[in-house]
Design an enzyme around this catalytic site. Structure first.
Site, PDB file in Angstrom:
ATOM      1  CG  ASP A  41      24.819  19.067  19.542  1.00  0.00           C
ATOM      2  OD1 ASP A  41      24.824  20.134  20.190  1.00  0.00           O
ATOM      3  OD2 ASP A  41      25.687  18.779  18.706  1.00  0.00           O
ATOM      4  N   GLY A  42      21.723  16.265  21.405  1.00  0.00           N
ATOM      5  CA  GLY A  42      20.544  15.404  21.440  1.00  0.00           C
ATOM      6  C   GLY A  42      19.500  15.910  22.427  1.00  0.00           C
TER       7      GLY A  42
END
Length: 146
Positions: free
Chosen positions: A77-78
């Site tokens: 996600d990052g």
């Protein structure tokens, strides 16, 4: 020259499918559509994402970002949020494949039939919050909140 053409115009879903399928029969020959559909791959530094980058680039090529129809983000996600910042102005579609730990924003890390998966993906339009703040020294800063 035969009387057929491949178009992504508003002729309906069939014309789009012609551009996405791996191979199409066109004017008496089979054409590999992966050379027409341009995908740019980006990958997080993790070993699994880097290996996937190698495999997928070898299979589909890795177009320069400025020429890409799609960006496929390999990571978590990052890393997806970082990639979104980089492609936001280009308005290029981005598709995430989870090679991270949580993957809330990502699709499964399944490399099989990627072109079909891109074709069937449901778009999500992002409307990030825009923040403007003034520092204690009076400098005005602006940023997107994601």
């Amino acid at each position: 020259m035969c009387g057929h053409h491949i178009s992504s115009s508003a002729r309906g879903r069939e014309s789009v499918k012609l551009l996405i399928n791996t191979k199409v029969f066109f004017c008496g020959i089979w054409i590999d559509m992966t050379s027409i559909m341009k995908i740019h791959f980006v990958a997080s530094p993790s070993d699994s994402a880097q290996l996937a980058l190698e495999r997928l680039s070898q299979k589909y090529g890795n177009a320069p970002l400025q020429n890409a129809d799609f960006v496929v983000c390999l990571g978590g996600d990052g890393f997806m949020l970082e990639a979104l910042h980089k492609v936001l102005d280009s308005r290029t579609a981005i598709y995430g494949m989870n090679y991270g730990t949580v993957g809330f924003l990502m699709n499964a890390a399944n490399e099989v039939d990627l072109l079909r998966r891109l074709e069937n993906a449901q778009p999500s339009v992002l409307h990030p919050l825009h923040m403007t703040a003034t520092t204690s020294t009076g400098i005005v800063r602006s940023a997107l909140a994601f």
